[in-house]
Design a protein around this motif. Structure first.
Motif, PDB file in Angstrom:
ATOM      1  N   THR A   1      -5.645   0.363   0.444  1.00  0.00           N
ATOM      2  CA  THR A   1      -5.471  -0.447   1.650  1.00  0.00           C
ATOM      3  C   THR A   1      -5.208   0.448   2.862  1.00  0.00           C
ATOM      4  O   THR A   1      -5.761   0.210   3.941  1.00  0.00           O
ATOM      5  CB  THR A   1      -4.303  -1.437   1.461  1.00  0.00           C
ATOM      6  OG1 THR A   1      -4.576  -2.252   0.328  1.00  0.00           O
ATOM      7  CG2 THR A   1      -4.118  -2.319   2.674  1.00  0.00           C
TER       8      THR A   1
ATOM      9  N   TRP B   1     -15.613  -8.820   6.551  1.00  0.00           N
ATOM     10  CA  TRP B   1     -14.634  -8.761   5.470  1.00  0.00           C
ATOM     11  C   TRP B   1     -13.466  -7.855   5.864  1.00  0.00           C
ATOM     12  O   TRP B   1     -12.303  -8.214   5.685  1.00  0.00           O
ATOM     13  CB  TRP B   1     -15.308  -8.241   4.193  1.00  0.00           C
ATOM     14  CG  TRP B   1     -14.344  -8.033   3.064  1.00  0.00           C
ATOM     15  CD1 TRP B   1     -13.870  -8.959   2.200  1.00  0.00           C
ATOM     16  CD2 TRP B   1     -13.723  -6.785   2.699  1.00  0.00           C
ATOM     17  NE1 TRP B   1     -13.002  -8.377   1.306  1.00  0.00           N
ATOM     18  CE2 TRP B   1     -12.886  -7.051   1.594  1.00  0.00           C
ATOM     19  CE3 TRP B   1     -13.794  -5.483   3.193  1.00  0.00           C
ATOM     20  CZ2 TRP B   1     -12.133  -6.063   0.980  1.00  0.00           C
ATOM     21  CZ3 TRP B   1     -13.041  -4.499   2.574  1.00  0.00           C
ATOM     22  CH2 TRP B   1     -12.222  -4.785   1.476  1.00  0.00           C
TER      23      TRP B   1
ATOM     24  N   LYS C   1      -9.493  -8.675   6.372  1.00  0.00           N
ATOM     25  CA  LYS C   1      -8.441  -7.978   5.615  1.00  0.00           C
ATOM     26  C   LYS C   1      -7.423  -7.350   6.561  1.00  0.00           C
ATOM     27  O   LYS C   1      -6.216  -7.442   6.328  1.00  0.00           O
ATOM     28  CB  LYS C   1      -9.037  -6.899   4.697  1.00  0.00           C
ATOM     29  CG  LYS C   1      -9.876  -7.435   3.565  1.00  0.00           C
ATOM     30  CD  LYS C   1      -9.226  -8.550   2.792  1.00  0.00           C
ATOM     31  CE  LYS C   1      -8.415  -8.117   1.632  1.00  0.00           C
ATOM     32  NZ  LYS C   1      -7.783  -9.226   0.902  1.00  0.00           N
TER      33      LYS C   1
ATOM     34  N   GLU D   1      -5.178 -10.064   7.751  1.00  0.00           N
ATOM     35  CA  GLU D   1      -4.289 -10.487   6.665  1.00  0.00           C
ATOM     36  C   GLU D   1      -3.167  -9.477   6.450  1.00  0.00           C
ATOM     37  O   GLU D   1      -1.996  -9.845   6.325  1.00  0.00           O
ATOM     38  CB  GLU D   1      -5.101 -10.657   5.381  1.00  0.00           C
ATOM     39  CG  GLU D   1      -4.289 -11.046   4.161  1.00  0.00           C
ATOM     40  CD  GLU D   1      -5.114 -11.086   2.888  1.00  0.00           C
ATOM     41  OE1 GLU D   1      -4.517 -10.937   1.813  1.00  0.00           O
ATOM     42  OE2 GLU D   1      -6.354 -11.257   2.954  1.00  0.00           O
ATOM     43  N   TRP D   2      -3.516  -8.189   6.413  1.00  0.00           N
ATOM     44  CA  TRP D   2      -2.506  -7.150   6.181  1.00  0.00           C
ATOM     45  C   TRP D   2      -1.541  -7.037   7.356  1.00  0.00           C
ATOM     46  O   TRP D   2      -0.340  -6.851   7.154  1.00  0.00           O
ATOM     47  CB  TRP D   2      -3.190  -5.811   5.920  1.00  0.00           C
ATOM     48  CG  TRP D   2      -4.057  -5.793   4.701  1.00  0.00           C
ATOM     49  CD1 TRP D   2      -3.918  -6.556   3.573  1.00  0.00           C
ATOM     50  CD2 TRP D   2      -5.214  -4.998   4.494  1.00  0.00           C
ATOM     51  NE1 TRP D   2      -4.921  -6.277   2.678  1.00  0.00           N
ATOM     52  CE2 TRP D   2      -5.735  -5.324   3.212  1.00  0.00           C
ATOM     53  CE3 TRP D   2      -5.873  -4.048   5.249  1.00  0.00           C
ATOM     54  CZ2 TRP D   2      -6.859  -4.720   2.685  1.00  0.00           C
ATOM     55  CZ3 TRP D   2      -7.006  -3.450   4.721  1.00  0.00           C
ATOM     56  CH2 TRP D   2      -7.488  -3.784   3.459  1.00  0.00           C
TER      57      TRP D   2
END
Length: 182
Positions: free
Chosen positions: A88, A110, A114, A117-118
């Motif tokens: 990540t 995508w 992400k 979200e992170w």
């Protein structure tokens, strides 16, 4: 004859071998991750390898990796690998606009999702002390924690916390903290 256990994980369309390293950390090859996102491997390798901070943060090592198709193969190929728990962090170094500019809109979308979200999860962790992935289990856990918090009897509260710990795989502190039953 010693049996070897081969573990691999899927990342997009790539199958990444998981390598147990001598320092106790599991690592995965970095090139397939870079390729999957559509980046130039040479520049990504240089970015990580020539940056002491990134090298240390990601746990970059040159590791002998057996081909994942046949774990019994004797030959190994040296590959740059990063700690599996740092994938990540590596993906956070990638600019989705660069990927989109290369024509890979699906990967860029995508990666942007992400990153959002992170970022949100980190913000919740820093401000609330915890972060959870949205979903039914998260709502159920929050509801359960709220109910446990309202219990006044320390014995019943402890039993409820033990059951929640077992049910959700969490670790609600049980016992006395600062002289109070929790």
């Amino acid at each position: 004859m010693k049996k070897m256990i081969h573990i691999s994980i899927a990342f997009g369309d790539a199958i990444l071998p998981v390598i147990d390293c001598e320092d106790g950390h599991q690592r995965v090859p970095l090139k397939p991750i870079s390729d999957q996102v559509g980046l130039d491997w040479v520049s990504q390798r240089r970015k990580v390898k020539d940056n002491e901070y990134l090298t240390n943060r990601l746990g970059l090592l040159l590791v002998g990796v057996k081909p994942h198709q046949n774990p019994e193969t004797r030959g190994e190929k040296s590959q740059y690998c990063i700690r599996i728990d740092r994938v990540t962090a590596f993906l956070n170094t990638i600019n989705p606009l660069k990927i989109r500019g290369m024509g890979n809109h699906e990967a860029a979308d995508w990666l942007e999702a992400k990153h959002t979200e992170w970022d949100d999860a980190l913000h919740h962790y820093e401000t609330d002390g915890f972060a959870m992935k949205e979903g039914q289990d998260a709502r159920q856990l929050i509801n359960t924690l709220s109910q446990i918090d309202r219990i006044k009897n320390p014995t019943i509260k402890r039993i409820a916390a033990e059951k929640a710990n077992a049910a959700f795989g969490i670790e609600i502190p049980i016992g006395k903290q600062q002289g109070l039953d929790v």
